[in-house]
Design a protein around this motif. Structure first.
Motif, short mmCIF file in Angstrom:
data_model
loop_
_atom_site.label_atom_id
_atom_site.label_comp_id
_atom_site.label_asym_id
_atom_site.label_seq_id
_atom_site.Cartn_x
_atom_site.Cartn_y
_atom_site.Cartn_z
N PHE A 12 0.84 -1.20 0.00
CA PHE A 12 0.00 0.00 0.00
C PHE A 12 0.88 1.24 0.00
CE2 PHE A 12 -3.20 -2.59 2.73
CZ PHE A 12 -3.58 -3.31 1.59
N TYR A 13 0.45 2.24 -0.73
CA TYR A 13 1.13 3.54 -0.67
C TYR A 13 0.17 4.56 -0.11
CZ TYR A 13 4.72 1.63 -3.74
OH TYR A 13 5.72 0.88 -4.28
N GLN A 14 0.63 5.35 0.80
CA GLN A 14 -0.20 6.39 1.38
C GLN A 14 0.13 7.70 0.68
OE1 GLN A 14 -2.19 5.11 3.91
NE2 GLN A 14 -3.42 6.96 3.64
N LEU A 15 -0.84 8.24 -0.03
CA LEU A 15 -0.61 9.53 -0.69
C LEU A 15 -1.59 10.52 -0.09
CD1 LEU A 15 -0.05 9.01 -4.52
CD2 LEU A 15 1.62 9.60 -2.75
N GLY A 16 -1.16 11.25 0.92
CA GLY A 16 -2.08 12.16 1.59
C GLY A 16 -3.19 11.37 2.24
N GLN A 19 -5.16 6.03 -0.03
CA GLN A 19 -4.29 4.87 0.07
C GLN A 19 -4.33 4.15 -1.27
OE1 GLN A 19 -5.31 1.51 2.63
NE2 GLN A 19 -3.33 1.79 3.63
N ILE A 20 -3.14 3.98 -1.87
CA ILE A 20 -3.10 3.27 -3.14
C ILE A 20 -2.72 1.82 -2.85
CG2 ILE A 20 -1.95 3.09 -5.36
CD1 ILE A 20 -1.46 6.13 -5.14
N LYS A 21 -3.59 0.91 -3.31
CA LYS A 21 -3.30 -0.51 -3.08
C LYS A 21 -2.61 -1.05 -4.32
CE LYS A 21 -6.92 -0.95 0.26
NZ LYS A 21 -8.26 -1.43 0.65
N ALA A 22 -1.32 -0.88 -4.38
CA ALA A 22 -0.56 -1.31 -5.55
C ALA A 22 -0.60 -2.83 -5.69
CB ALA A 22 0.88 -0.83 -5.45
N LEU A 23 -0.50 -3.53 -4.57
CA LEU A 23 -0.67 -4.98 -4.56
C LEU A 23 -1.66 -5.30 -3.45
CD1 LEU A 23 2.72 -6.85 -4.99
CD2 LEU A 23 0.85 -6.58 -6.64
N GLY A 40 -0.39 -7.22 -17.49
CA GLY A 40 -1.48 -6.49 -16.85
C GLY A 40 -1.47 -5.06 -17.32
N PRO A 41 -2.59 -4.36 -17.17
CA PRO A 41 -2.63 -2.96 -17.61
C PRO A 41 -1.66 -2.11 -16.80
CG PRO A 41 -4.62 -3.54 -16.39
CD PRO A 41 -3.85 -4.81 -16.57
N SER A 42 -1.38 -0.95 -17.34
CA SER A 42 -0.46 -0.03 -16.66
C SER A 42 -1.02 0.32 -15.28
CB SER A 42 -0.30 1.23 -17.51
OG SER A 42 0.53 2.12 -16.87
N GLY A 43 -0.20 0.24 -14.28
CA GLY A 43 -0.63 0.56 -12.92
C GLY A 43 -1.26 -0.60 -12.19
N SER A 44 -1.21 -1.79 -12.80
CA SER A 44 -1.84 -2.93 -12.15
C SER A 44 -0.97 -3.55 -11.06
CB SER A 44 -2.18 -3.99 -13.21
OG SER A 44 -0.97 -4.40 -13.85
N GLY A 45 0.26 -3.09 -10.94
CA GLY A 45 1.11 -3.57 -9.85
C GLY A 45 2.20 -4.53 -10.29
N LYS A 46 2.47 -4.62 -11.62
CA LYS A 46 3.48 -5.56 -12.12
C LYS A 46 4.87 -5.25 -11.56
CE LYS A 46 2.78 -4.32 -16.45
NZ LYS A 46 1.73 -3.29 -16.36
N SER A 47 5.26 -3.98 -11.71
CA SER A 47 6.60 -3.61 -11.24
C SER A 47 6.70 -3.77 -9.73
CB SER A 47 6.91 -2.17 -11.63
OG SER A 47 7.03 -2.07 -13.02
N THR A 48 5.63 -3.36 -9.04
CA THR A 48 5.62 -3.47 -7.59
C THR A 48 5.85 -4.92 -7.17
OG1 THR A 48 4.05 -1.64 -7.51
CG2 THR A 48 4.27 -2.98 -5.51
N LEU A 49 5.17 -5.84 -7.85
CA LEU A 49 5.33 -7.26 -7.53
C LEU A 49 6.77 -7.70 -7.77
CD1 LEU A 49 4.23 -10.05 -6.80
CD2 LEU A 49 3.55 -10.35 -9.19
N1 ADP Z 1 6.35 5.02 -4.74
C1 ADP Z 1 5.03 5.03 -5.02
N2 ADP Z 1 4.23 5.89 -4.37
C2 ADP Z 1 2.91 5.94 -4.63
N3 ADP Z 1 2.31 5.14 -5.50
C3 ADP Z 1 3.04 4.25 -6.19
C4 ADP Z 1 4.46 4.15 -5.97
N4 ADP Z 1 4.95 3.19 -6.78
C5 ADP Z 1 3.91 2.71 -7.46
N5 ADP Z 1 2.74 3.35 -7.10
C6 ADP Z 1 1.41 3.08 -7.60
O1 ADP Z 1 1.12 1.71 -7.45
C7 ADP Z 1 0.41 1.24 -8.57
C8 ADP Z 1 1.15 0.10 -9.21
O2 ADP Z 1 2.30 0.59 -9.79
P1 ADP Z 1 3.29 -0.32 -10.70
O3 ADP Z 1 3.57 -1.55 -9.94
O4 ADP Z 1 4.45 0.54 -11.08
O5 ADP Z 1 2.39 -0.62 -11.96
P2 ADP Z 1 2.80 -1.27 -13.34
O6 ADP Z 1 4.23 -1.61 -13.27
O7 ADP Z 1 1.93 -2.43 -13.45
O8 ADP Z 1 2.51 -0.26 -14.36
C9 ADP Z 1 0.21 2.41 -9.49
O9 ADP Z 1 -1.08 2.97 -9.25
C10 ADP Z 1 1.28 3.36 -9.09
O10 ADP Z 1 0.86 4.68 -9.32
#
Ligand code: ADP
Ligand code: MG
Lengths: 249, 860
Positions: A12-16, A19-23, A40-49
């Protein structure tokens, strides 16, 4: 046997106030010698995973086990050593040191580990052969094309014989033809060296080289394709495109 | 224009850290110039104020041209009869000491303008004196008529130090014994109260003349003129009076005295100016750093702007205006820092001068504007090359991923020209060190060419340095060192400038060390001969001529020889009379106590001594010999009481007494030509096996009290001299260290820039398993390599510079100095270069080690 085992991963990312649930609860298992693609679509959490699997980031909840070792139990320094010895990385950009030649870049992980490159020369030679850069070994990165740079990066990632190789959009910056060269190179590493590989990509033609394609959406696993029996690449691509259409990617 | 301002502010906003870093450069540069400007001005002002205030409203002063012909009543009468002269204030001066002070006097050492002082009495006319000077009475009263009262007025601070109160009686040493004077008043330590650093007192004129056997004699006449004339009219009056009084006296302006003192400061000033030059250089290159980086980073942006129709000129203007904004802010900040910095510097210079400068610290408007102006100009110069590069960005660059700065001609083959420039300028400087004014600018230009040569040499050779230093880097930093030191070849211009700044500092250290060593060696050998005796006897009152014989009779004394120093004038071969010290010795006893150091070791010493003994002959110092190109057998003209007299030169000896302006003659000639039979000093040789301390005690017991002798052993004097020498040179050491510190800022800045530029790379390295510790080592090794290059090149450069300075000094002053490169200095400069490079790298290295991996490899 599973080399890599991720359970109940949350990030989870806290932005103000938001809360963004990246995974949001991913379970993931990779057997030795497997080649997995994550789509997965852009922003689906691939890189985060991928970052969590590579120990570059810490999960909000859940854990990753690599060869029986839980990441949550590793202090920062040990995690660094694990990355150094057991994980190989290939990124979209910034893979190489501009001051080193192709060969020296491949030797980089050995250098970092305090080893003498001469001792590992035969392995380095073998990898230079594998990626087909024999005549380019003394070139600096700025004298190499994008595809050649990625080939050096792959050899670099393989040199320590890591338990797993992680690649985030390795073909993202390349043309189709070069992308194909890179993906078949990864395929060969899997087949010939038994290398376990996870690739993040948004390109169905790249994902088709994998044995298994995992589709993410909103931080969760949505669908999985297994290609054990299906050998024909275009058939695989067709299937992946089908799912992508269904998921509206 | 609007767009320009907007873009400019945006880009400054975008990188606050870098903006601050690059501003720091200008800020320090400007602060440096201003602080030095303020301090220079304050010290100059304090010196001239000292002389102006202490001479009060005096328009002109008349002094005797030499010691042996004091001013007489006749001179006063003639002067009084000159129409333009309103008041004549006669003054008698006497150096003395208080009887209860254990160590009066002592060896009168003047080394680079620092002397050990004593107590100074002025005999003045109590009625006339207040017309000329404002004595601020803080307690008691001023002197009154009659002129012969046994009264004294002291300076408050001195009285406090010595625990003397108004009403006390003080015992003053005179040639006739002790004289008791009543303290009637104290004056503040300002105006005339600053004379002799406050160790100063005034007594009625006749009292002084009687006490010191000076009846009818005067040292100085202060003149007040009928009207305060224009400076031109004043000069006419001065010349008129000079003509009326003749050559035996000199008529000068009171401030003229201050000029002599300020010459002593000029040595330090040169050093200080050098320092502000370095500060500026570093400042310019920090700016260059920041802008070169901005331009590379914004290649795409500039390409895009060119695509949509911005001209090259507009791009250049945009970058320059960014620099302008930075320059204005940075310089403004520098002005504030400079004013603060001046306080610290003033403390340093003040302690050197023995005065408190803080009161004189005013910010001169001219210097303020100048430093602001220089700050802004230097900023723009620093940004010029990057801005031109920005202007050269082609529209297509927008399509490329990243701009890559190309290796220019300078970085590739500049080193050949660098070496050539270095060789040529060194050769020129060694062949002709340009000592005098018209050539001074040419000389400076040649030194500048040397700097240029060294600077050009570096970029082309860094990769060679890197290869050579690999074993060292591997040894210290392991493999991280190999990876890190490889980075040195990347931003060549930036690296080069950093190294140059460092090497200048190192070279300065080495120059100071070489000069110190070369000076000390000569000085030590001279001192050893000069105080070849074991005991040195001195008194604050003149000694009787037979004193030496009496001392020779004391138990434990092997031999004793009398010496007298007479201030005289000689006829310089170029024409004109110049001051000189005549050292009168008794050759027979002198050689039993100590010996002469002959410049020419093959000289027949026996014959030379016999010639000296026969009279009419002199030994001249090597300084005089070189300065006037004189040698054995030449004639030397001295002004004596019987007019100009020529002496033959019997030998050239090494003697730095009175900065080398000294000749040695025999005591018969002293009596004959100067009608003096005085003794300033007695040198004593102790019998073999007898402890010096015992002999000192013996002499003290027999004559000490009666003649107010002060006795010092050879060791004590040597100790004192080395302390004086250390003091004189430590200031230069401080400056060298400051230069190195300033250059370390360059290292910090360059490494910070490098790290910011390589964030992604460092993130990648961390991702593939480089530990934080290894990242630190990587950065340290890069800095270490800069330290190695800066240290070694600085070493060579410093030795060259020192050689040139020494050659120049020999030509200018006649000091013949052996060129000595002390091992200690070599090691110090190398160690300083390495240590400073490592210390400067700590913060950047830590910052690098904290690179956030994900942020670094993040791309979109
Ligand atoms: N450091 C961060 N702070 C806030 N939000 C983030 C951060 N890194 C990634 N996110 C958010 O988490 C979600 C997943 O990101 P990411 O894993 O990069 O997606 P993908 O690689 O699938 O495009 C996105 O909504 C992205 O904006
Ligand atoms: Mg991504």
């Amino acid at each position: 046997m599973a080399v890599l085992n991720a359970t109940n991963l949350h990030k989870f990312y806290q932005l103000g106030e938001f809360q963004i649930k990246a995974l949001n609860g991913v379970d993931f298992e990779v057997e030795a010698g497997a080649f997995v693609a994550i789509m997965g679509p852009s922003g689906s959490g691939k890189s985060t995973l991928l970052h969590l699997l590579g120990g570059l980031d810490v999960a909000t909840d859940g854990d990753v086990m690599l060869t029986g070792q839980a990441f949550s139990e590793l202090p920062d320094h040990q995690m660094t050593l694990t990355r150094r010895r057991n994980i190989g990385f290939v990124f979209q950009f910034f893979n190489l040191l501009p001051t080193l030649t192709a060969e020296e870049n491949i030797q980089l992980p050995i250098l970092i580990d305090g080893g003498k490159p001469e001792v590992f020369q035969s392995r380095v030679d073998q990898l230079i052969d594998l990626v087909g850069l024999n005549d380019r070994r003394d070139h600096k990165p700025d004298q190499l094309s994008g595809g050649e740079q990625q080939r050096v990066a792959i050899a670099r990632a393989l040199v320590t014989q890591p338990a797993i190789l992680l690649a985030d959009e390795p073909t993202g910056n390349l043309d189709t033809k070069t992308g194909k060269v890179i993906m078949s190179l990864l395929r060969r590493s899997c087949d010939e060296l038994g290398q376990t590989i996870i690739v993040v990509t948004h390109d169905p033609r790249a994902a088709a080289y994998a044995d298994r394609v995992v589709f993410l959406r909103d931080g969760k696993e949505q669908e999985t394709l297994k290609f054990k029996e299906l050998k024909d690449l275009s058939e695989r691509i067709r299937k992946i495109m089908g799912i992508m259409e269904k998921m509206e990617i | 224009m609007r767009l320009l301002i907007k873009l400019t502010l945006r880009s400054i906003q975008r990188h606050p850290a870098r903006t601050i870093l690059s501003m720091l450069g200008i800020t320090i540069g400007v602060a440096g110039i201003l602080a030095l400007g303020i301090t220079n001005q304050a010290s100059m002002q304090s010196i001239s104020a000292l002389f102006e205030e202490s001479s009060g409203k005096v328009d002109l002063m008349v002094t005797a041209s030499s010691d042996n012909q004091p001013l007489s009543e006749g001179t006063i009468r003639v002067t009084e009869n000159i129409a333009a002269v309103r008041v004549v204030l006669p003054i008698v001066k006497a150096n003395t000491a208080f009887a209860d002070q254990a160590s009066g006097g002592g060896l009168e050492l003047s080394f680079l303008g620092m002397d050990s002082g004593g107590f100074l009495l002025h005999g003045v006319n109590p009625v006339l004196e207040p017309l000329a000077r404002d004595y601020k009475i803080v307690e008691g009263r001023f002197l009154e008529d009659p002129l012969e009262a046994l009264e004294v007025v002291l300076v408050e601070s001195y009285a406090q130090d010595e625990d003397i109160q108004v009403g006390d009686r003080v015992e003053v040493l005179t040639p006739n014994g002790v004289e008791r004077l009543r303290v009637v008043g104290l004056i503040a330590r300002e105006g005339p109260g600053q004379i002799n650093n406050g160790a100063f007192g005034i007594v009625p004129l006749n009292t002084a003349q009687r006490m010191f056997n000076r009846l009818g004699e005067y040292d100085q006449l202060d003149l007040l003129l009928t009207e305060s004339n224009s400076s031109q009219a004043l000069e006419e009056v001065r010349l008129a009076i000079q003509r009326r009084l003749g050559e035996a006296v000199s008529v000068t302006y009171p401030a003229g005295q201050g000029q002599r003192m300020s010459q002593m400061l000029s040595n330090y000033q040169i050093g200080l100016n050098f320092l502000s030059g370095i500060a500026l250089f570093v400042g310019a290159f920090l700016i260059y750093n920041a802008f070169a980086m901005t331009v590379v980073e914004r290649t795409r942006e500039f390409g895009m702007l060119r695509t949509i129709g911005m001209t090259r000129r507009q791009i250049i203007l945009q970058v320059i205006s960014e620099a302008l904004v930075l320059g204005i802010f940075g310089s403004g900040l520098g002005v504030l820092m400079g004013i603060l910095g001046a306080r610290g510097l003033a403390g340093l210079v003040g302690s050197l001068l023995g005065t408190d400068l803080s009161a004189d610290l005013v910010v001169p408007g001219g210097t303020l504007l100048l430093s602001l102006f220089v700050g802004i100009i230097v900023t723009i110069i620093g940004a010029l090359m990057p801005s031109i590069q920005a202007g050269q960005v082609s529209p297509i660059a927008a399509l490329r991923v990243r701009g890559r700065s190309q290796e220019g001609w300078i970085t590739r083959s500049g080193w050949k020209f660098g070496i050539a420039g270095l060789l040529v300028s060194t050769a020129i400087l060694l062949w002709n060190p340009f000592p005098y004014d018209p050539q001074f600018i040419l000389g400076s230009l040649t030194v500048f060419l040397m700097f240029g040569g060294v600077t050009l040499m570096i970029p082309g050779t860094v990769s060679t340095w890197e290869k050579l230093s690999r074993p060292l880097m591997r040894l210290i930093f392991r493999n991280s060192g190999l990876i890190g030191s490889r980075n040195i070849g990347r931003s060549k211009v930036r690296t080069t400038l950093t190294i140059v700044a460092l090497l200048i500092g190192v070279a300065m250290i080495l120059v100071v060390r070489v000069m110190t060593a070369s000076f000390s060696q000569d000085l030590v050998s001279w001192i050893n001969a000069y105080i070849g005796g074991d005991i040195y006897i001195h008194s604050s009152v003149p000694l009787r001529a037979d004193m030496a014989n009496q001392v020779a009779g004391i138990t434990g004394v092997g031999a004793a020889t009398p010496i007298h120093y007479q201030n005289i004038e000689f006829m310089a071969p170029g024409g004109g009379l110049e001051p000189l010290t005549f050292m009168a010795v008794d050759p027979a006893t002198y050689t039993r106590v100590t010996s002469f150091i002959f410049s020419d070791s093959n000289i027949n010493a026996q014959a030379a001594l016999a010639e000296l003994n026969d009279g009419g002959a002199l030994f001249i110092s090597s300084v005089i010999a070189e300065k006037y190109n004189l040698g054995v057998g030449d004639r030397f003209w001295i002004r004596t009481n019987q007019g100009l007299q020529d002496f033959s030169i019997a030998a050239v000896v090494v003697d730095f007494f009175n900065q080398g302006l000294v000749v040695t003659g025999n005591r018969h000639d002293l009596r004959r030509f100067f009608r003096s039979n005085e003794i300033s000093t007695i040198l004593v040789k102790v019998d073999a096996g007898v402890p010096t301390a015992d002999v000192i005690a013996n002499i003290e017991q027999v004559y000490g009290k009666r003649y107010h002798l002060s006795l010092e052993s050879n060791e004590t004097i040597r100790g004192n001299i080395s302390v004086l020498m250390d003091q004189a040179f430590s200031m230069f050491d401080v400056m060298a260290v400051l230069a190195v510190l300033i250059s370390s800022l360059g290292i910090v800045n360059t490494l910070m820039m490098n790290i910011m530029e390589r964030t992604q790379e460092i993130g990648m390295l961390r991702a593939i398993g480089m530990t934080r510790g290894q990242v630190i080592k990587m950065v340290l090794s890069e800095a270490g390599l800069m330290g190695v290059i800066g240290g070694l090149v600085g070493l060579v450069f410093g030795v060259l510079l020192a050689k040139i300075f020494l050659t120049g000094m020999t030509a200018m002053s006649g000091y013949r100095l052996d060129f000595i490169v002390p091992l200690g200095g070599v090691i110090t400069s190398l160690v300083v270069a390495l240590v400073i490079s490592q210390l400067a790298a700590i913060q950047p290295a830590r910052k690098a080690s904290r690179t956030n991996i994900l942020e670094a490899i993040h791309y979109e």
